[in-house]
Design a protein around this motif. Structure first.
Motif, mmCIF file in Angstrom:
data_model
loop_
_atom_site.group_PDB
_atom_site.id
_atom_site.type_symbol
_atom_site.label_atom_id
_atom_site.label_comp_id
_atom_site.label_asym_id
_atom_site.label_seq_id
_atom_site.Cartn_x
_atom_site.Cartn_y
_atom_site.Cartn_z
ATOM 1 N N ARG A 61 -6.948 27.952 -12.582
ATOM 2 C CA ARG A 61 -6.662 26.944 -11.750
ATOM 3 C C ARG A 61 -5.610 27.249 -10.979
ATOM 4 O O ARG A 61 -4.404 27.445 -11.422
ATOM 5 C CB ARG A 61 -6.727 25.341 -12.314
ATOM 6 N N PRO A 68 -2.362 26.065 -8.002
ATOM 7 C CA PRO A 68 -1.912 24.788 -8.078
ATOM 8 C C PRO A 68 -2.597 24.013 -7.015
ATOM 9 O O PRO A 68 -3.255 24.542 -5.822
ATOM 10 C CB PRO A 68 -0.408 25.141 -7.666
ATOM 11 N N SER A 69 -2.452 22.644 -6.926
ATOM 12 C CA SER A 69 -3.240 21.495 -6.012
ATOM 13 C C SER A 69 -2.473 21.718 -4.679
ATOM 14 O O SER A 69 -1.429 22.253 -4.461
ATOM 15 C CB SER A 69 -2.749 20.344 -6.715
ATOM 16 N N GLU A 70 -3.161 21.209 -3.615
ATOM 17 C CA GLU A 70 -2.474 21.217 -2.272
ATOM 18 C C GLU A 70 -1.170 20.480 -2.252
ATOM 19 O O GLU A 70 -0.153 20.813 -1.554
ATOM 20 C CB GLU A 70 -3.504 20.520 -1.445
ATOM 21 N N GLN A 71 -1.065 19.425 -3.063
ATOM 22 C CA GLN A 71 0.028 18.781 -2.971
ATOM 23 C C GLN A 71 1.198 19.493 -3.396
ATOM 24 O O GLN A 71 2.398 19.334 -3.233
ATOM 25 C CB GLN A 71 -0.030 17.386 -3.788
ATOM 26 N N GLU A 72 0.912 20.252 -4.673
ATOM 27 C CA GLU A 72 2.024 21.082 -5.351
ATOM 28 C C GLU A 72 2.603 22.094 -4.137
ATOM 29 O O GLU A 72 3.611 22.280 -4.030
ATOM 30 C CB GLU A 72 1.507 21.678 -6.400
ATOM 31 N N PHE A 73 1.607 22.463 -3.572
ATOM 32 C CA PHE A 73 2.050 23.663 -2.325
ATOM 33 C C PHE A 73 2.854 22.891 -1.337
ATOM 34 O O PHE A 73 3.821 23.566 -0.698
ATOM 35 C CB PHE A 73 0.749 24.502 -1.868
ATOM 36 N N ASP A 133 4.899 20.328 -1.548
ATOM 37 C CA ASP A 133 5.904 19.983 -2.018
ATOM 38 C C ASP A 133 6.810 21.260 -2.074
ATOM 39 O O ASP A 133 8.192 21.341 -1.707
ATOM 40 C CB ASP A 133 5.976 19.306 -3.385
ATOM 41 N N GLU A 134 6.124 22.424 -2.748
ATOM 42 C CA GLU A 134 6.987 23.845 -2.973
ATOM 43 C C GLU A 134 7.505 24.371 -1.744
ATOM 44 O O GLU A 134 8.670 24.786 -1.427
ATOM 45 C CB GLU A 134 6.016 24.631 -3.552
ATOM 46 N N LYS A 186 -0.435 19.515 4.753
ATOM 47 C CA LYS A 186 -1.783 19.560 4.313
ATOM 48 C C LYS A 186 -2.597 20.935 4.997
ATOM 49 O O LYS A 186 -3.214 21.568 4.399
ATOM 50 C CB LYS A 186 -2.536 18.494 3.845
ATOM 51 N N GLY A 214 -10.814 21.099 -7.569
ATOM 52 C CA GLY A 214 -9.547 21.968 -7.491
ATOM 53 C C GLY A 214 -10.129 23.208 -6.968
ATOM 54 O O GLY A 214 -11.096 23.574 -6.481
#
Length: 366
Positions: A28, A30-35, A37-38, A43, A66
């Motif tokens: 899997r 990483p999620s869109e939100q994780e990217f 934030d990173e 979005k 995902g």
């Protein structure tokens, strides 16, 4: 400073992990939100990076679950792995922007704070998506607008256009042609009712409705409306919201208190005298709702300079006139820009489902 577009940075980060084996088949991503934030991006930037990976066969996206590394990477990717040295540039394809790809933005003026913020945010999101922005200013001329549209559509590398229409038009053949040809374009703020395409607007009717409803609840009955002439959808929708507030409150409305300043007056610079004359002819007014920040500033000046006028008349505005003590409706230019760029890129990627997006507004009481 890193000159690689943000979407490409995310793209390269994921591709690097896949090619080096850090991310294995069916892992899997990483999620869109994780990217978000990173990399501290929107979005839409993450979606563009993932779309490029999908196009190359590196990942698959499952709705509701995902993004996952593909089970069987294409032979092209397997060959690339054996040659892989560091972070290479992504392979150009029909859906991911090249360095020479552009988005056109056509606006009527740069004079208002609303348009200035829209331009700023559109440029931000266009750049994040890996494109460059080409700006055309029509100076409220339908003829210049047609020339701008024709020039952009004939410019190599322009993938789509965002259009903020001029204030006094009801029909423009060049814009109608874009719609008929399904050329990627989006109306922002104003739009033409006779053209079925993507439209991004603020909730103009709702904002005006809330404003007038508050004034009526405060006991005002003789509420003036002051605005540019009723020649575009933004003013039409705000005027409709004004009237609907009276209707829903079962209060008779006096439309003689409506002052739509003619376009020729606005352009000759006689607006202030026109508004002063209107206010002098209606001394019973207790509140004024200005439908634009410019009209609010002109009205405020008239109320506080002309001896015959009541400086205690309540003044409220659609948009912040940047005058202390004036309550106003606040538009969300950032969300409008994000929606416009997002829907334009959907069209660039082959999706075409015309729709209208109304971005909520906020009442600011001061």
């Amino acid at each position: 400073m890193n000159k690689i577009p943000l979407y490409k940075q995310i793209y390269l980060s994921i591709k690097d992990k896949i090619l080096t084996g850090e991310l294995r088949p069916k892992d899997r991503v990483p999620s869109e939100q994780e990217f978000m934030d990173e990399f501290m991006v929107s979005k839409i930037t993450v979606k563009n990076a993932l779309a490029a990976l999908v196009d190359e066969g590196l990942v698959t996206r499952i709705q509701g679950k995902g993004t996952f590394v593909a089970s069987n990477p294409t032979s092209q990717i397997l060959d690339a792995k054996s040659r892989y040295i560091g972070a290479a540039a992504p392979v150009a394809n029909g859906n991911s922007p090249a360095s020479h790809d552009y988005i056109g933005l056509v606006i009527p003026t740069m004079k208002t704070k609303v348009i200035q913020r829209l331009v700023d945010f559109v440029e931000l999101y266009v750049k994040e998506a890996g494109y460059q922005l080409i700006l055309h200013i029509t100076r409220e001329s339908s003829l210049e607008e047609s020339h701008s549209v024709q020039q952009l559509t004939n410019t190599q590398g322009v993938r789509g256009i965002i259009v903020f229409p001029t204030e006094d038009e009801s029909y423009n053949e060049s814009l109608l042609r874009l719609s008929l040809d399904k050329y990627p374009f989006v109306f922002i703020d104003r739009y033409l009712r006779n053209i079925d395409t993507y439209r991004i607007t603020s909730d103009n009717c709702g904002g005006a409705y809330e404003t007038v409803s508050k004034l009526l609840q405060q006991g005002h009955r003789q509420i003036a409306l002051i605005s540019p002439d009723n020649t575009n959808t933004t003013i039409e929708d705000r005027t409709q919201g004004f009237e609907k507030a009276y209707i829903d409150s079962n209060i008779l409305i006096d439309k003689s208190l409506w002052c739509h300043v003619p376009i020729d007056i606005l352009r000759t610079g006689d607006t202030s005298a026109y508004v002063v004359n209107f206010l002098q002819q209606h001394p019973n007014i207790t509140a004024v709702f200005a439908l634009t920040a410019e009209m609010a500033r002109i009205t405020h000046h008239a109320l506080h300079v002309e001896d015959e006028l009541n400086p205690h008349t309540v003044l409220v505005s659609f948009d912040d006139p940047e005058i202390p003590g004036i309550s106003h409706v606040l538009q969300d230019e950032q969300q409008m820009a994000l929606s416009a760029v997002s829907l334009l890129l959907e069209q660039c990627n082959g999706k075409y489902t015309p729709q209208r997006v109304e971005v909520p507004v906020q009442w600011v009481q001061v």
